[in-house]
Design an enzyme around this catalytic site. Structure first.
Site, PDB file in Angstrom:
ATOM      1  N   LEU A  54       0.873  -1.176   0.000  1.00 17.82           N
ATOM      2  CA  LEU A  54       0.000   0.000   0.000  1.00 17.82           C
ATOM      3  C   LEU A  54       0.903   1.216   0.000  1.00 17.82           C
ATOM      4  CD1 LEU A  54      -2.824  -0.757   2.633  1.00 17.82           C
ATOM      5  CD2 LEU A  54      -2.987  -0.907   0.139  1.00 17.82           C
ATOM      6  N   ASP A  55       0.562   2.218  -0.823  1.00 17.46           N
ATOM      7  CA  ASP A  55       1.335   3.451  -0.833  1.00 17.46           C
ATOM      8  C   ASP A  55       1.319   4.094   0.551  1.00 17.46           C
ATOM      9  OD1 ASP A  55       1.827   3.141  -3.527  1.00 17.46           O
ATOM     10  OD2 ASP A  55       0.249   4.536  -4.167  1.00 17.46           O
ATOM     11  N   ARG A  56       2.298   4.918   0.799  1.00 19.36           N
ATOM     12  CA  ARG A  56       2.400   5.610   2.095  1.00 19.36           C
ATOM     13  C   ARG A  56       1.091   6.323   2.459  1.00 19.36           C
ATOM     14  NH1 ARG A  56       7.494   9.081   4.074  1.00 19.36           N
ATOM     15  NH2 ARG A  56       6.657   9.855   6.042  1.00 19.36           N
TER      16      ARG A  56
END
Length: 220
Positions: A54-56
């Site tokens: 998951l992206d930041r």
């Protein structure tokens, strides 16, 4: 950090990852998920390990495997597209139409000025995203995304190239305005496990979505 545990058994753990927390330690330093893995053992011998990315900025359902055998099996399920993923994103425009499918292959480019990003390209890796409008507000639309594939930044690029506008707050594919983060939330995750009951988790809508006026449909 107090994580909400959305699912837990002997081989899997699904947490509600907060927006702003990277999975890997940033080059410039700072806190990452790695700093919390020991606390997420909950008495198990090994630290759990993230199965997917998951992206930041992306909040919501993150699956962790509690042992190497489970990690291998869950990773294979993602690779074989045996995982159902549901995301909610705020598109920074009033989207035309109510639903559809975006099929745009993606490839990575890089430049000294802008760094790296993903772009649609005929010779890129296939990427498919199904979408449906959930709610509309002036100048923005809450959209449900169901990606078939799991390419890097897939939903973010497909929103821009397929729906005509980037996600609200996206600093790479949009102007970064309207929200303090890219407004993308991993709302639900289902992983089949053969004869075992599936891993099934739902993450409530974050407060920053609610502050934009969008409701948590799971509470209806």
């Amino acid at each position: 950090m107090d994580f909400s545990i959305l699912f837990e058994d002997g081989e899997a753990l699904v947490i509600d990852k907060p927006a702003g927390l990277p999975l890997d330690r940033p080059r410039a330093g700072g806190v990452s998920l790695e700093d919390h893995l020991d606390a997420l053992r909950f008495g198990f011998q090994r630290e759990p390990f993230p199965v997917h990315r998951l992206d930041r900025d992306t909040s919501g359902c993150l699956l962790l495997a509690r042992n190497p055998k489970a990690l291998k099996r869950f990773s294979a399920a993602f690779e074989a597209r045996e995982v159902e993923k549901v995301y909610l994103g705020v598109v920074a425009a009033e989207v035309e139409g109510d639903s559809g499918t975006i099929e745009l292959s993606l490839t990575k480019i890089s430049s000294a000025e802008k760094g790296w990003r993903m772009i649609p390209a005929k010779k890129g890796k296939p990427a498919i995203t199904h979408w449906k409008v959930v709610s509309r507000k002036p100048g923005m639309t809450l959209v449900e995304f169901r990606p078939e594939t799991g390419r890097t930044h897939q939903i973010r690029v497909h929103a821009l190239a397929g729906l005509g506008a980037a996600l609200l707050g996206d600093p790479i594919y949009g102007d970064g305005k309207g929200a303090p983060r890219t407004m993308l939330h991993a709302a639900a995750l289902t992983v089949t496990r053969g004869e075992k009951p599936p891993i099934a988790a739902t993450a409530p809508l974050p407060i920053d979505f609610a502050m934009l006026g969008f409701e948590d449909l799971s509470e209806r």
